[in-house]
Design an enzyme around this catalytic site. Sequence first.
Site, PDB file in Angstrom:
ATOM      1  CG  PHE A   1      -2.436  -0.150   0.948  1.00 35.36           C
ATOM      2  CD1 PHE A   1      -2.721  -1.311   0.225  1.00 35.36           C
ATOM      3  CD2 PHE A   1      -3.287   0.396   1.665  1.00 35.36           C
ATOM      4  CE1 PHE A   1      -3.998  -1.377  -0.180  1.00 35.36           C
ATOM      5  CE2 PHE A   1      -4.619   0.391   1.366  1.00 35.36           C
ATOM      6  CZ  PHE A   1      -4.923  -0.375   0.413  1.00 35.36           C
TER       7      PHE A   1
ATOM      8  CD  GLN B   1      -5.957  10.049   3.012  1.00 37.17           C
ATOM      9  OE1 GLN B   1      -6.633   8.863   3.290  1.00 37.17           O
ATOM     10  NE2 GLN B   1      -4.686  10.125   2.950  1.00 37.17           N
TER      11      GLN B   1
ATOM     12  CG  HIS C   1      -8.376   7.493  -2.092  1.00 37.77           C
ATOM     13  ND1 HIS C   1      -7.890   7.161  -3.533  1.00 37.77           N
ATOM     14  CD2 HIS C   1      -8.153   6.548  -1.485  1.00 37.77           C
ATOM     15  CE1 HIS C   1      -7.548   5.797  -3.358  1.00 37.77           C
ATOM     16  NE2 HIS C   1      -7.806   5.577  -2.056  1.00 37.77           N
TER      17      HIS C   1
ATOM     18  CG  LEU D   1     -11.969   4.295  -2.656  1.00 36.13           C
ATOM     19  CD1 LEU D   1     -10.960   5.288  -2.659  1.00 36.13           C
ATOM     20  CD2 LEU D   1     -12.025   3.431  -1.314  1.00 36.13           C
TER      21      LEU D   1
ATOM     22  CD  GLU E   1      -2.722   3.689  -1.230  1.00 40.82           C
ATOM     23  OE1 GLU E   1      -3.441   4.729  -0.819  1.00 40.82           O
ATOM     24  OE2 GLU E   1      -2.013   3.294  -0.224  1.00 40.82           O
TER      25      GLU E   1
ATOM     26  NE  ARG F   1      -5.110   6.216   0.423  1.00 41.61           N
ATOM     27  CZ  ARG F   1      -6.026   5.436   1.252  1.00 41.61           C
ATOM     28  NH1 ARG F   1      -6.653   6.148   2.047  1.00 41.61           N
ATOM     29  NH2 ARG F   1      -6.147   4.271   0.999  1.00 41.61           N
TER      30      ARG F   1
ATOM     31  CG  HIS G   1     -10.720   8.401   1.015  1.00 42.29           C
ATOM     32  ND1 HIS G   1     -11.896   7.570   0.733  1.00 42.29           N
ATOM     33  CD2 HIS G   1      -9.782   7.542   1.652  1.00 42.29           C
ATOM     34  CE1 HIS G   1     -11.451   6.204   1.255  1.00 42.29           C
ATOM     35  NE2 HIS G   1     -10.337   6.116   1.796  1.00 42.29           N
TER      36      HIS G   1
ATOM     37  NE  ARG H   1      -7.227   7.274   6.262  1.00 39.35           N
ATOM     38  CZ  ARG H   1      -7.643   6.098   5.410  1.00 39.35           C
ATOM     39  NH1 ARG H   1      -7.103   4.757   6.226  1.00 39.35           N
ATOM     40  NH2 ARG H   1      -8.393   6.134   4.501  1.00 39.35           N
TER      41      ARG H   1
HETATM   42  C1  FAD Z   1     -15.145   3.885   0.383  1.00 40.38           C
HETATM   43  C2  FAD Z   1     -14.071   3.918   1.751  1.00 40.38           C
HETATM   44  C3  FAD Z   1     -13.160   2.939   1.593  1.00 40.38           C
HETATM   45  C4  FAD Z   1     -12.361   2.708   2.726  1.00 40.38           C
HETATM   46  N1  FAD Z   1     -11.303   1.727   2.736  1.00 40.38           N
HETATM   47  C5  FAD Z   1     -10.464   1.579   3.729  1.00 40.38           C
HETATM   48  C6  FAD Z   1      -9.442   0.884   3.598  1.00 40.38           C
HETATM   49  O1  FAD Z   1      -9.480  -0.200   2.866  1.00 40.38           O
HETATM   50  N2  FAD Z   1      -8.410   0.577   4.567  1.00 40.38           N
HETATM   51  C7  FAD Z   1      -8.569   1.508   5.860  1.00 40.38           C
HETATM   52  O2  FAD Z   1      -8.004   1.400   6.766  1.00 40.38           O
HETATM   53  N3  FAD Z   1      -9.470   2.529   5.975  1.00 40.38           N
HETATM   54  C8  FAD Z   1     -10.582   2.794   4.684  1.00 40.38           C
HETATM   55  N4  FAD Z   1     -11.584   3.522   4.746  1.00 40.38           N
HETATM   56  C9  FAD Z   1     -11.568   4.476   5.814  1.00 40.38           C
HETATM   57  C10 FAD Z   1     -12.386   3.603   7.242  1.00 40.38           C
HETATM   58  O3  FAD Z   1     -13.261   2.855   6.710  1.00 40.38           O
HETATM   59  C11 FAD Z   1     -13.267   4.506   8.128  1.00 40.38           C
HETATM   60  O4  FAD Z   1     -12.151   5.482   8.752  1.00 40.38           O
HETATM   61  C12 FAD Z   1     -13.320   3.794   9.536  1.00 40.38           C
HETATM   62  O5  FAD Z   1     -14.207   2.633   8.796  1.00 40.38           O
HETATM   63  C13 FAD Z   1     -14.403   4.479  10.297  1.00 40.38           C
HETATM   64  O6  FAD Z   1     -14.900   3.711  11.113  1.00 40.38           O
HETATM   65  P1  FAD Z   1     -15.735   4.500  12.559  1.00 40.38           P
HETATM   66  O7  FAD Z   1     -16.318   3.244  13.386  1.00 40.38           O
HETATM   67  O8  FAD Z   1     -14.963   5.715  12.939  1.00 40.38           O
HETATM   68  O9  FAD Z   1     -17.084   5.023  11.645  1.00 40.38           O
HETATM   69  P2  FAD Z   1     -18.270   4.594  10.743  1.00 40.38           P
HETATM   70  O10 FAD Z   1     -17.917   3.166  10.231  1.00 40.38           O
HETATM   71  O11 FAD Z   1     -18.210   5.514   9.713  1.00 40.38           O
HETATM   72  O12 FAD Z   1     -19.404   4.589  11.774  1.00 40.38           O
HETATM   73  C14 FAD Z   1     -20.105   5.759  12.307  1.00 40.38           C
HETATM   74  C15 FAD Z   1     -21.218   5.511  12.904  1.00 40.38           C
HETATM   75  O13 FAD Z   1     -21.883   6.482  13.708  1.00 40.38           O
HETATM   76  C16 FAD Z   1     -23.242   6.536  13.454  1.00 40.38           C
HETATM   77  N5  FAD Z   1     -23.519   8.090  13.632  1.00 40.38           N
HETATM   78  C17 FAD Z   1     -23.290   9.045  12.977  1.00 40.38           C
HETATM   79  N6  FAD Z   1     -23.816  10.302  13.329  1.00 40.38           N
HETATM   80  C18 FAD Z   1     -24.856   9.754  14.358  1.00 40.38           C
HETATM   81  C19 FAD Z   1     -25.714  10.618  15.066  1.00 40.38           C
HETATM   82  N7  FAD Z   1     -25.767  11.611  14.973  1.00 40.38           N
HETATM   83  N8  FAD Z   1     -26.548   9.835  15.925  1.00 40.38           N
HETATM   84  C20 FAD Z   1     -26.466   8.733  16.023  1.00 40.38           C
HETATM   85  N9  FAD Z   1     -25.373   7.764  15.515  1.00 40.38           N
HETATM   86  C21 FAD Z   1     -24.760   8.482  14.714  1.00 40.38           C
HETATM   87  C22 FAD Z   1     -23.375   6.153  12.191  1.00 40.38           C
HETATM   88  O14 FAD Z   1     -24.845   5.345  12.232  1.00 40.38           O
HETATM   89  C23 FAD Z   1     -22.396   4.838  12.204  1.00 40.38           C
HETATM   90  O15 FAD Z   1     -23.021   3.624  12.795  1.00 40.38           O
HETATM   91  C24 FAD Z   1     -12.335   3.771   3.785  1.00 40.38           C
HETATM   92  C25 FAD Z   1     -13.165   4.696   3.709  1.00 40.38           C
HETATM   93  C26 FAD Z   1     -14.191   4.812   2.851  1.00 40.38           C
HETATM   94  C27 FAD Z   1     -15.196   6.051   2.594  1.00 40.38           C
END
Ligand code: FAD
Length: 559
Positions: free
Chosen positions: A113, A226, A228, A238, A241, A272, A337, A372
Amino acid sequence: MDYLHDVVVVGAGLSGLRVAIELADSFDVVVLTKVHPLRSHSVAAQGGINAALRPDDSWESHAFDTVKGSDYLADQDVVEVLARNAPLAVIENERWGTAFSRTPDGRIAQRPFGGAGFPRTCYAADRTGHNLLHTTYEQALRRGVHFYEEWFVTSLVRCGDRVCGVTALKIPTGQVHGIGARAVVIATGGFGRIYGNSTNALINTGDGAAVCLRTGVPLKDMEFVQFHPTTLYGSNILITEGARGEGGHLLNADGERFMQRYAPEKMELAPRDIVARAIRTEIIEGRGFEDGYVHLDLRHLGADRIKERLPGIREICIHFAGIDPIDEPIPVVPGQHYSMGGIDCNVRGETVLSGLYAVGETACMSVHGANRLGGNSLLETLVFGRVVGQAVGEYLKSASSPDSAAVDEQVFSERQRLQRILMRERGESPATIRKAMHRAMDEYAGVFRDAEGLTHAFREIGRLRERYQKVALGDSDERFNYALIRTLELGNMLDLAETIVLGALKREESRGAHWRTDFPARDDKRFLKHTLITKTAEGLKVTYKDVTLGRFEVKERTY
Ligand SMILES: Cc1cc2nc3c(=O)[nH]c(=O)nc-3n(C[C@H](O)[C@H](O)[C@H](O)COP(=O)(O)OP(=O)(O)OC[C@H]3O[C@@H](n4cnc5c(N)ncnc54)[C@H](O)[C@@H]3O)c2cc1C
């Protein structure tokens, strides 16, 4: 106070679920989420999760790559925890059931990566997040974690210098409830939807960070957004990568592998920020394709490898661009991203308020600094989900019960605030304000920035915040009122947009993802510091905080 729990976790993505798993055996923990847990953005992660699993790799090397990738802004104590605990996090999830792709001899497969000195990204084809989230959710259910699904958190309840619960709108009924808790964990993910061109889900609106800002909790390093390098031209979906990790080439309209002019050693696998700037430069200088994109060419990988390793990417290209990457190159452009900045907290997720914790993409510990590395964010959610869960557990041993009068008072004022929005009969549509915000952010707070553009954006966001005070929804229904939800999200995004632009304007240097064309050099003397933005009665206050350095010396960053 309608509900009372030991801990409220806001967010059911990987980070929130991992916190809940850690606490479920000993405490009454509830997870609030505005969508079904499996629709959290974690499910969309494609390329993989980093861990130094092989004997010829090491956590020190992973930590070094992360610190260098961060343009030396990451706090090195936090990076050390991330890299040391990475193998444990991956293996734990594998034992729980995640079906990682395998090497021929049966070990977890790893791909190279960007910015990594070793192929250390573990993956499940190009659906890594999908696999991890399903497994982690199962484990949460198995431990009896409670979920309040389709609940939208609108504010934090503060009692002096501690937090004692949240208020939330139950979307199916439209009622605002007070939920008292001895500890609150914010795990609400990123805020990419502030931008028009983003890979993020529509729900990534930064609600948790905005609620913290309004409660007086500082946000950190918000200017580091960031972009992408490779999102599908036209839709910004997306293109992982992992496509470059598998050997994909970036080509300009002259058919040139232009990365040789920007990062001769790492080429397409430079970090990135560097690849995104290279692509934008090619387009700006006229070497892109007519409408403003470049090509990501996978054809030389062959049909078998594309089908096995990148099946989701192939499907996306076929369905959303009408091209099959086995036969044709993919048109790509950079797009928003990931949010490196977020709620200011330390390595245990602790914020300035007792009992309030942050974790995952919404938190800024800071493990990614100014940029990142791919594969480190999924890792952050699992490693720090566990760490923060343990910290909350310790805090709860001596934490007192929430002040129910404070919760009730807050419910009363939140009900009034929401009623005012619902009942307004005439006013502007929130959609026009959202579009104007997207235009300002895409244009002036993107890959390249300067004082003039940022000043313009800051004024524009200020005007939009005023106009927002007078929006009308045209829908006063209580049940499932998504017009109301979208409007509350817009308010949150406007608050955060202002901090992104302000942080970017004040940071007169170029570091990682923050590139100022009017200050194109990194300035360690003035800016080897974290930006803190706090909301006060007099407006937003900007201060700076030292970076925690460590074993890796601050150097020039070349690839
Ligand atoms: C398309 C894409 C591909 C990616 N690929 C990778 C990868 O291959 N490798 C990597 O390391 N990272 C990757 N990332 C980044 C990574 O996926 C995320 O940073 C990470 O999964 C975020 O997890 P989280 O638990 O912080 O939040 P999230 O998974 O975004 O969850 C947020 C939660 O908060 C809740 N929420 C939000 N606001 C409220 C509210 N007001 N009230 C109640 N609930 C709320 C939502 O319902 C949800 O359950 C990618 C991101 C994207 C967008």
